[in-house]
Design a protein around this motif. Structure first.
Motif, PDB file in Angstrom:
ATOM      1  N   VAL A 183       1.751   9.942   9.230  1.00  0.00           N
ATOM      2  CA  VAL A 183       1.267   9.334   7.991  1.00  0.00           C
ATOM      3  C   VAL A 183       1.773   7.905   7.869  1.00  0.00           C
ATOM      4  N   MET A 184       3.038   7.687   8.209  1.00  0.00           N
ATOM      5  CA  MET A 184       3.595   6.337   8.141  1.00  0.00           C
ATOM      6  C   MET A 184       3.017   5.442   9.237  1.00  0.00           C
ATOM      7  N   TYR A 185       2.632   6.036  10.368  1.00  0.00           N
ATOM      8  CA  TYR A 185       1.961   5.237  11.397  1.00  0.00           C
ATOM      9  C   TYR A 185       0.632   4.710  10.865  1.00  0.00           C
ATOM     10  N   ALA A 186      -0.153   5.600  10.231  1.00  0.00           N
ATOM     11  CA  ALA A 186      -1.443   5.179   9.669  1.00  0.00           C
ATOM     12  C   ALA A 186      -1.225   4.151   8.561  1.00  0.00           C
ATOM     13  N   HIS A 187      -0.190   4.346   7.759  1.00  0.00           N
ATOM     14  CA  HIS A 187       0.139   3.375   6.700  1.00  0.00           C
ATOM     15  C   HIS A 187       0.460   2.012   7.301  1.00  0.00           C
ATOM     16  N   ALA A 188       1.283   1.994   8.363  1.00  0.00           N
ATOM     17  CA  ALA A 188       1.638   0.724   9.007  1.00  0.00           C
ATOM     18  C   ALA A 188       0.400   0.023   9.555  1.00  0.00           C
ATOM     19  N   SER A 189      -0.515   0.800  10.137  1.00  0.00           N
ATOM     20  CA  SER A 189      -1.753   0.218  10.659  1.00  0.00           C
ATOM     21  C   SER A 189      -2.571  -0.409   9.534  1.00  0.00           C
ATOM     22  N   LEU A 205       7.377  -3.584   7.721  1.00  0.00           N
ATOM     23  CA  LEU A 205       6.640  -2.380   8.100  1.00  0.00           C
ATOM     24  C   LEU A 205       7.609  -1.231   8.369  1.00  0.00           C
ATOM     25  N   PRO A 206       7.145   0.007   8.297  1.00  0.00           N
ATOM     26  CA  PRO A 206       8.008   1.125   8.702  1.00  0.00           C
ATOM     27  C   PRO A 206       8.510   0.915  10.125  1.00  0.00           C
ATOM     28  N   SER A 207       9.729   1.300  10.373  1.00  0.00           N
ATOM     29  CA  SER A 207      10.364   1.035  11.663  1.00  0.00           C
ATOM     30  C   SER A 207       9.705   1.817  12.792  1.00  0.00           C
ATOM     31  N   VAL A 231       7.589  -7.910   9.666  1.00  0.00           N
ATOM     32  CA  VAL A 231       8.778  -7.586  10.444  1.00  0.00           C
ATOM     33  C   VAL A 231       8.844  -6.073  10.590  1.00  0.00           C
ATOM     34  N   GLN A 232       9.283  -5.618  11.754  1.00  0.00           N
ATOM     35  CA  GLN A 232       9.397  -4.177  12.010  1.00  0.00           C
ATOM     36  C   GLN A 232      10.681  -3.911  12.774  1.00  0.00           C
ATOM     37  N   ASP A 259       0.870  -1.171   0.000  1.00  0.00           N
ATOM     38  CA  ASP A 259       0.000   0.000   0.000  1.00  0.00           C
ATOM     39  C   ASP A 259       0.910   1.225   0.000  1.00  0.00           C
ATOM     40  N   THR A 260       0.997   1.928  -1.114  1.00  0.00           N
ATOM     41  CA  THR A 260       1.960   3.017  -1.263  1.00  0.00           C
ATOM     42  C   THR A 260       1.495   4.263  -0.519  1.00  0.00           C
ATOM     43  N   PRO A 261       2.277   4.722   0.473  1.00  0.00           N
ATOM     44  CA  PRO A 261       1.913   5.952   1.175  1.00  0.00           C
ATOM     45  C   PRO A 261       2.558   7.160   0.507  1.00  0.00           C
ATOM     46  N   GLY A 262       2.185   8.345   0.955  1.00  0.00           N
ATOM     47  CA  GLY A 262       2.838   9.554   0.489  1.00  0.00           C
ATOM     48  C   GLY A 262       2.421   9.951  -0.907  1.00  0.00           C
ATOM     49  N   LYS A 263       3.096  10.991  -1.428  1.00  0.00           N
ATOM     50  CA  LYS A 263       2.772  11.502  -2.751  1.00  0.00           C
ATOM     51  C   LYS A 263       3.365  10.595  -3.825  1.00  0.00           C
ATOM     52  N   ILE A 264       2.686  10.520  -4.945  1.00  0.00           N
ATOM     53  CA  ILE A 264       3.128   9.681  -6.051  1.00  0.00           C
ATOM     54  C   ILE A 264       4.068  10.479  -6.939  1.00  0.00           C
TER      55      ILE A 264
END
Length: 771
Positions: A305-311, A294-296, A327-328, A215-220
């Motif tokens: 934003v990365m927290y929501a992405h990881a969730s 997952l993001p560290s 893995v994180q 699931d790609t986060p952030g701007k494309i």
């Protein structure tokens, strides 16, 4: 429980010692009893240390050193939820402690108990589990400290964490350790998590996918133009992007003559045509040997934003049929999580619940009252799991979305056991249920679809066409249970999923006619679509549809029965206007809620990710994606809760301020269209409803309130609970632009004669079941 009991049994040591934050009750509704009996049935000697004094390690040495490991749990509840309210205030009681006494367990009990076990006998393996450990297996937002915390594996220093339904993993782990295998080498059990060096892999044939591939986060990034002749990724100062005439020949290093390469050797490749089955098997093997990174911890701590992405990625990888390992990174170590456990089959569920439970508290408690035991002592758990996916609930993260049901004979045997062996039984079974009352034996129509599905909910935004909603097995179970000699009544008190129930009017009729003791709990949670979409709950129209069936069959049965609705205040996405519209809906329908709940962010719930990140992980998360309004300050949260109890004089001051700040001072007054009255001298002496007593209400136009004044705008008799047929009023169910527009102004009702009945209010009794 004691060394004396070990001596009576002739034990010199325990194979496994289980430590719990609850009083020990030998009943399958309590995790420690179920786990202990399961290990005992497999031939192991199990000791229990219940609610030990954690101020030192002495209590953890009571039963000696375990031969295999300590098993540590906080109990049936998360210790922080158990000890603190949604306003972070200490609770005054503990339902899982004798006589409800508080402060018998520490904050973050799993970590504290695990550290004391290590102190008691250094080198002894420690395995942690239960809902507290399960929901903290990755970096998570902690509401009570208002920060992102590391995995509980770091704080507890445990050797292994078992999450979800732990039966298979626990038995396999214990057997392998008993056979001499070190816990440090056991890395292949589903439903387990552990710490490993950064970059560790189970084998050379394993691959890694970054979570952004899921699931790609952030701007494309802008797509590269394939027709440009320059390198678009190079910096503008690179000579490759300069016109040829601008390149200084003196700066160009002369090229050396290089001998031409030898001609390529022609190689004939064998082309193999693989069958569909072979290709599918190859893809599955590759899939099962892929871990998603997952993001560290450091990344999700600093980037919401990365927290929501990881969730979001974590929940997408939760179906046991297709979930991959996760893995994180946490500094120089990784938290490795194997895929979730496979659901138990029906015969396995029967074996777990058919074990020889004493069905009562340990004798050492004497006659002490344990509230949690009193609540469930005459109830039967018929299933596990929930596919509802409500974002504020953690059942799915712990028990999974796939329903695991017991067989009908097993359930009937337990009812007979309660009848014959449980003290104080009067012939009434208090509940046949589970996380949800009416998901028994419901499942996907196609096992292959179920295995590959990645939906977060089977019933939102609408009920999946592949979901079987046949309630006939549950209807049959109810009827068979009522036929058991000595059973006078069977009640259903687990929360009902009413959007499923309306698919089976026969089930609603069976339920309403035979299994409602006057009050039935359901949980619309809100009325506004903006909030319901963040909860993944159905629209209020589903409630109206169920209410119509409920009233129809109650009338046919000649019974006065009422719905007990539950609502949540201050949920992510709920604005002041949303809560005002809900309050107006409550007033219009003559609801007076006695039990209300303010949203509490619990670890790993998707609504908690919304609360922390202010982003919506139900959809792809980007820097510029939907921002979720979240009530966070104590004043905001108290105001939202006050809207649910608008009739309570204690809430009028905060509501007056809120309405004026919203520009809705027009709702302050004594008319039927008003929500709360203006300030009047002496209103501080009024009391809100207690139990079924009514709170005095001003008649429209009256200057002061006094005992015996009727409820504003009452039609016929004031409705006790729901505004149902017994209240002689109906509710429009068509969508309106504003709740306020649906409230018609009527003349003030005359005050009743002295001594007249001022009406009743809603009194929600019993445990809280929400679906």
């Amino acid at each position: 429980m004691s060394r004396q009991e070990m001596d009576v049994l002739g034990w010199d040591e325990c194979d496994v010692i289980l430590v719990t934050g609850d009083a020990y009750i030998d009943h399958p509704s309590f995790g420690m009893a179920l786990v202990g009996r399961l290990l005992e049935a497999n031939g192991y000697r199990v000791g229990i240390i219940a609610q030990p004094d954690w101020q030192s390690a002495d209590a953890f040495r009571t039963l000696g050193k375990p031969r295999l490991y300590y098993g540590v749990t906080a109990g049936n509840m998360d210790s922080m939820v158990n000890r603190y309210t949604a306003d972070r205030k200490p609770r005054s009681d503990d339902a899982y402690t004798p006589n409800g006494e508080p402060n018998k367990r520490p904050d973050r009990a799993v970590s504290v108990y695990a550290q004391r076990c290590r102190e008691a006998f250094p080198g002894t393996p420690v395995v942690i589990g239960s809902i507290e450990a399960s929901l903290r297996r990755i970096a998570h937002y902690d509401y009570w400290s208002d920060k992102v915390r590391r995995s509980v594996l770091f704080e507890s220093k445990a050797d292994m964490l078992i999450f979800g339904n732990a039966e298979r993993a626990l038995v396999d782990l214990t057997k392998r350790m008993a056979d001499g295998e070190s816990i440090k080498s056991i890395r292949d059990l589903r439903g387990t998590s552990f710490l490993v060096p950064a970059g560790w892999m189970p084998g050379e044939d394993w691959g890694v996918h970054n979570s952004t591939r899921v699931d790609t986060p952030g701007k494309i990034d802008k797509h590269i133009d394939p027709y440009l002749m320059v390198d678009q990724n190079s910096p503008t100062c690179a000579t490759d992007n300069k016109p040829a005439e601008e390149v200084n020949p003196a700066m160009v290093e002369p090229t050396k003559e290089v001998a031409p390469p030898p001609p390529p050797v022609e190689v004939v490749k064998t082309i193999r045509i693989m069958s569909r089955e072979e290709r599918r098997a190859m893809e599955l093997e590759k899939h099962h040997k892929t871990v998603v990174r997952l993001p560290s911890f450091e990344t999700v701590t600093n980037d919401p934003v990365m927290y929501a992405h990881a969730s979001r990625v974590f929940h997408l990888e939760s179906n046991p049929g297709n979930a991959r390992a996760l893995v994180q990174g946490h500094g120089d170590r990784d938290v490795w999580m194997n895929p979730p456990p496979l659901p138990l089959q029906m015969d396995e569920m029967d074996n777990v619940y058919d074990m020889n439970y004493a069905r009562g508290p340990h004798p050492s408690y004497g006659g002490a009252n344990i509230p949690a035991w009193e609540m469930i002592r005459f109830s039967v758990n018929i299933m596990r799991g929930c596919f509802g996916g409500c974002t504020f609930c953690s059942i799915t993260e712990h028990e999974g979305r796939i329903i695991q049901s017991r067989s009908e004979p097993s359930i009937l045997r337990e009812i007979e056991h309660i009848r014959d062996k449980t003290k104080g039984f009067t012939g009434i079974i208090s509940d046949l249920g589970g996380p949800t009352a009416n998901m028994y034996r419901l499942s996907c129509k196609d096992k292959e679809i179920e295995t590959t599905c990645r939906r977060l909910s089977c019933v939102y935004p609408s009920i999946c066409v592949n979901l079987g909603t046949n309630h006939n097995p549950l209807i049959k179970l109810y009827r068979r249970a009522r036929e058991i000699p000595g059973i006078k009544k069977i009640l259903i008190q687990s929360g009902l999923r009413y959007d499923l129930a309306v698919r089976s009017p026969e089930y609603v009729k069976e339920l309403v006619t035979h299994h409602v003791g006057g009050l039935l709990k359901i949980a619309p949670e809100h009325t506004e679509s903006n909030v319901l979409s963040k909860m993944m709950k159905p629209g209020i129209g589903a409630y109206d549809e169920f209410k119509a069936l409920f009233e129809k069959y109650s009338l046919e049965a000649g019974k006065k029965q009422y719905l007990i609705p539950y609502f949540i205040a201050a949920h992510p996405g709920a604005t002041d206007e949303d809560m005002l519209n809900l309050a107006l809906w409550l007033k219009k329908n003559n609801f007076r809620l006695d039990q209300v709940q303010t949203f509490m962010p619990t670890p790993m719930a998707m609504a908690s990710a919304m609360y922390h990140s202010r982003r919506n992980p139900l959809h792809k998360v980007t820097d510029d994606s939907e921002e979720v309004f979240t009530p966070r300050t104590l004043k905001q949260r108290q105001a939202h809760k006050a809207f649910l109890r608008y009739y309570d004089p204690k809430n009028w001051p905060i509501l007056r301020d809120a309405l004026r700040n919203m520009g809705r001072g027009d709702l302050i007054g004594t008319g039927e269209r008003h929500l709360i009255p203006p300030y009047t001298a002496g209103e501080e002496n009024f009391k809100a409803s207690q139990g079924k007593r009514a709170m005095p209400m001003l008649a429209p136009g009256a200057g002061k309130r006094g005992p015996g004044a009727p409820m504003a705008g009452a039609r016929g008799k004031p409705n006790a609970l729901t505004g149902s047929l017994t209240a002689r009023q109906t509710v429009e169910t068509k969508g309106k632009p504003s709740i306020l527009d649906t409230i018609k102004v009527k003349k003030a009702a005359p005050a009743p004669a002295k001594g007249g009945n001022p009406g009743r209010t809603a009194a929600a009794s019993g445990g809280r079941g929400r679906k």
